[in-house]
Scaffold this motif. Structure first.
Motif, PDB file in Angstrom:
ATOM      1  N   ASN A   1       0.853  -1.184   0.000  1.00  0.00           N
ATOM      2  CA  ASN A   1       0.000   0.000   0.000  1.00  0.00           C
ATOM      3  C   ASN A   1       0.894   1.239   0.000  1.00  0.00           C
ATOM      4  OD1 ASN A   1      -2.413   1.434   0.077  1.00  0.00           O
ATOM      5  ND2 ASN A   1      -2.436   1.528   2.307  1.00  0.00           N
ATOM      6  N   CYS A   2       1.732   1.351  -1.029  1.00  0.00           N
ATOM      7  CA  CYS A   2       2.703   2.441  -1.110  1.00  0.00           C
ATOM      8  C   CYS A   2       1.982   3.793  -1.155  1.00  0.00           C
ATOM      9  CB  CYS A   2       3.578   2.281  -2.347  1.00  0.00           C
ATOM     10  SG  CYS A   2       4.485   0.712  -2.394  1.00  0.00           S
ATOM     11  N   ILE A   3       2.589   4.795  -0.528  1.00  0.00           N
ATOM     12  CA  ILE A   3       1.910   6.082  -0.384  1.00  0.00           C
ATOM     13  C   ILE A   3       1.730   6.795  -1.716  1.00  0.00           C
ATOM     14  CG2 ILE A   3       2.741   6.362   1.974  1.00  0.00           C
ATOM     15  CD1 ILE A   3       4.813   8.332   0.910  1.00  0.00           C
ATOM     16  N   TYR A   4       2.496   6.414  -2.734  1.00  0.00           N
ATOM     17  CA  TYR A   4       2.431   7.109  -4.017  1.00  0.00           C
ATOM     18  C   TYR A   4       1.902   6.221  -5.139  1.00  0.00           C
ATOM     19  CZ  TYR A   4       6.925   4.725  -3.881  1.00  0.00           C
ATOM     20  OH  TYR A   4       7.911   3.783  -3.700  1.00  0.00           O
ATOM     21  N   CYS A   5       1.287   5.102  -4.819  1.00  0.00           N
ATOM     22  CA  CYS A   5       0.888   4.134  -5.848  1.00  0.00           C
ATOM     23  C   CYS A   5      -0.024   4.778  -6.889  1.00  0.00           C
ATOM     24  CB  CYS A   5       0.183   2.944  -5.206  1.00  0.00           C
ATOM     25  SG  CYS A   5      -0.328   1.696  -6.426  1.00  0.00           S
TER      26      CYS A   5
ATOM     27  N   THR B   1       9.865  -6.608  -8.964  1.00  0.00           N
ATOM     28  CA  THR B   1       9.104  -7.043  -7.791  1.00  0.00           C
ATOM     29  C   THR B   1       9.390  -6.129  -6.605  1.00  0.00           C
ATOM     30  OG1 THR B   1       8.860  -8.840  -6.186  1.00  0.00           O
ATOM     31  CG2 THR B   1      10.982  -8.663  -7.289  1.00  0.00           C
ATOM     32  N   ASN B   2       8.442  -6.081  -5.664  1.00  0.00           N
ATOM     33  CA  ASN B   2       8.719  -5.333  -4.438  1.00  0.00           C
ATOM     34  C   ASN B   2       9.559  -6.165  -3.471  1.00  0.00           C
ATOM     35  OD1 ASN B   2       6.880  -7.005  -2.841  1.00  0.00           O
ATOM     36  ND2 ASN B   2       5.190  -5.787  -3.664  1.00  0.00           N
TER      37      ASN B   2
ATOM     38  N   ASN C   1      17.319   4.074   2.293  1.00  0.00           N
ATOM     39  CA  ASN C   1      17.578   3.458   3.590  1.00  0.00           C
ATOM     40  C   ASN C   1      16.272   3.065   4.267  1.00  0.00           C
ATOM     41  OD1 ASN C   1      16.499   5.783   4.900  1.00  0.00           O
ATOM     42  ND2 ASN C   1      18.492   6.789   4.844  1.00  0.00           N
ATOM     43  N   GLN C   2      16.366   2.460   5.442  1.00  0.00           N
ATOM     44  CA  GLN C   2      15.172   1.937   6.106  1.00  0.00           C
ATOM     45  C   GLN C   2      14.160   3.027   6.433  1.00  0.00           C
ATOM     46  OE1 GLN C   2      15.891  -0.498   9.562  1.00  0.00           O
ATOM     47  NE2 GLN C   2      13.731  -0.980   9.842  1.00  0.00           N
ATOM     48  N   VAL C   3      14.649   4.183   6.880  1.00  0.00           N
ATOM     49  CA  VAL C   3      13.734   5.270   7.241  1.00  0.00           C
ATOM     50  C   VAL C   3      12.920   5.722   6.036  1.00  0.00           C
ATOM     51  CG1 VAL C   3      13.575   7.644   8.057  1.00  0.00           C
ATOM     52  CG2 VAL C   3      15.164   6.061   9.157  1.00  0.00           C
ATOM     53  N   ILE C   4      13.606   5.985   4.926  1.00  0.00           N
ATOM     54  CA  ILE C   4      12.916   6.445   3.715  1.00  0.00           C
ATOM     55  C   ILE C   4      11.989   5.368   3.177  1.00  0.00           C
ATOM     56  CG2 ILE C   4      13.238   7.165   1.319  1.00  0.00           C
ATOM     57  CD1 ILE C   4      15.954   8.323   2.179  1.00  0.00           C
ATOM     58  N   HIS C   5      12.510   4.161   3.034  1.00  0.00           N
ATOM     59  CA  HIS C   5      11.729   3.075   2.451  1.00  0.00           C
ATOM     60  C   HIS C   5      10.474   2.783   3.273  1.00  0.00           C
ATOM     61  CE1 HIS C   5      11.254  -0.668   0.075  1.00  0.00           C
ATOM     62  NE2 HIS C   5      10.752  -1.147   1.206  1.00  0.00           N
TER      63      HIS C   5
ATOM     64  N   GLY D   1       6.321  -1.127   7.550  1.00  0.00           N
ATOM     65  CA  GLY D   1       7.401  -1.016   6.580  1.00  0.00           C
ATOM     66  C   GLY D   1       7.907  -2.375   6.131  1.00  0.00           C
ATOM     67  N   THR D   2       8.545  -2.394   4.961  1.00  0.00           N
ATOM     68  CA  THR D   2       8.952  -3.665   4.349  1.00  0.00           C
ATOM     69  C   THR D   2      10.458  -3.766   4.124  1.00  0.00           C
ATOM     70  OG1 THR D   2       8.551  -2.732   2.133  1.00  0.00           O
ATOM     71  CG2 THR D   2       6.720  -3.909   3.172  1.00  0.00           C
ATOM     72  N   TYR D   3      11.208  -2.812   4.630  1.00  0.00           N
ATOM     73  CA  TYR D   3      12.654  -2.765   4.344  1.00  0.00           C
ATOM     74  C   TYR D   3      13.383  -4.020   4.808  1.00  0.00           C
ATOM     75  CZ  TYR D   3      17.447  -0.964   4.178  1.00  0.00           C
ATOM     76  OH  TYR D   3      18.781  -0.786   3.912  1.00  0.00           O
ATOM     77  N   LEU D   4      13.188  -4.405   6.061  1.00  0.00           N
ATOM     78  CA  LEU D   4      13.929  -5.541   6.606  1.00  0.00           C
ATOM     79  C   LEU D   4      13.546  -6.859   5.939  1.00  0.00           C
ATOM     80  CD1 LEU D   4      13.979  -4.685  10.423  1.00  0.00           C
ATOM     81  CD2 LEU D   4      15.781  -4.341   8.709  1.00  0.00           C
ATOM     82  N   LYS D   5      12.341  -6.901   5.369  1.00  0.00           N
ATOM     83  CA  LYS D   5      11.897  -8.120   4.694  1.00  0.00           C
ATOM     84  C   LYS D   5      12.629  -8.327   3.377  1.00  0.00           C
ATOM     85  CE  LYS D   5       7.654  -9.304   5.180  1.00  0.00           C
ATOM     86  NZ  LYS D   5       6.173  -9.402   5.110  1.00  0.00           N
TER      87      LYS D   5
END
Length: 237
Positions: free
Chosen positions: A47-51, A125-126, A152-156, A167-171
């Motif tokens: 559910n990306c904020i800019y989709c 892919t995401n 980076n994790q904060v932005i992503h 958030g999905t960064y660590l995944k």
């Protein structure tokens, strides 16, 4: 009503707008298609904020095997046999329908061998649905893989969240580093730049993960959006 006349591709075309039946153009004058982009899932798990797709595209159903087979057969039929064929999976999240990805892999290889044509396979892919088995399949199958990661994790994690807002960064991080090492010339990333995101930070964050092919994409939103790029953003970009 008078007929409308115009010239295109060296041809004089004339038709009545009330009927709209121009003469059939000679398709031999057009380049023959050799690449096909397919939406095999019809949806996304984030559910990306800019989709853009969620607001501009109608609801789609997952692709059926019959449709996939027809598409593969069609592009091989249309193409010039001296050219290679490429398939691109990317709209929505293709890995929501992994069976179709594997089916494409099987059938496209068979047709390419029958026609003696080079084959290139691309996946965007995401990254959230990747696992070690699928990564092995993609690497050994010579796929070109692109993962969407915004820095980076904060932005992503501010921008690319799942349906619960997490958030999905660590995944995806383990797969970004793994693919960067295993297929450096066939792996790439794409990052969407919103207002306030420093492209330098994004670039060097991804470079530090070993990514060699980095794509930075300015966001496209309506004027006035808080995400829209300002003059300073473009200068930094």
């Amino acid at each position: 009503m008078n007929s409308v006349n115009f010239r295109t591709l060296g041809l004089n075309v004339s038709f009545n707008p009330e009927i709209v039946t121009p003469p059939i153009l000679n398709e031999e004058q057009f380049p023959k298609p050799c690449s096909l982009a397919l939406d095999i899932s019809g949806s996304c798990n984030l559910n990306c904020i800019y989709c853009a797709e969620s607001s501009t595209l109608p609801k789609r159903e997952p692709m059926q095997l019959k449709t996939l087979n027809q598409a593969i057969d069609a592009i091989f039929k249309w193409s010039d046999k001296k050219n290679g064929i490429s398939f691109h999976l990317g709209s929505g999240e293709p890995l929501l329908n992994p069976e179709m990805l594997r089916a494409l892999d099987r059938k496209a290889r068979i047709r390419a061998e029958e026609n003696n044509q080079p084959l290139a396979l691309y996946l965007t892919t995401n990254g959230t649905l990747l696992d070690d088995e699928l990564v092995k399949f993609l690497v050994e199958g010579n796929w070109n893989v692109k993962i969407s990661i915004d820095g980076n994790q904060v932005i992503h994690d501010q921008q690319r969240v799942d349906k619960t807002g997490k958030g999905t960064y660590l995944k995806i991080l383990p797969f970004v580093t793994k693919l960067s090492k295993q297929i450096p010339h066939r792996f790439s990333t794409t990052s969407v730049l919103c207002h306030g995101t420093n492209p330098r930070d994004v670039f060097y964050t991804l470079a530090s993960l070993g990514v060699r092919r980095i794509e930075l994409v300015p966001i496209a939103v309506k004027e006035g959006s808080k995400l829209a790029l300002r003059k300073k953003d473009f200068e930094e970009y």
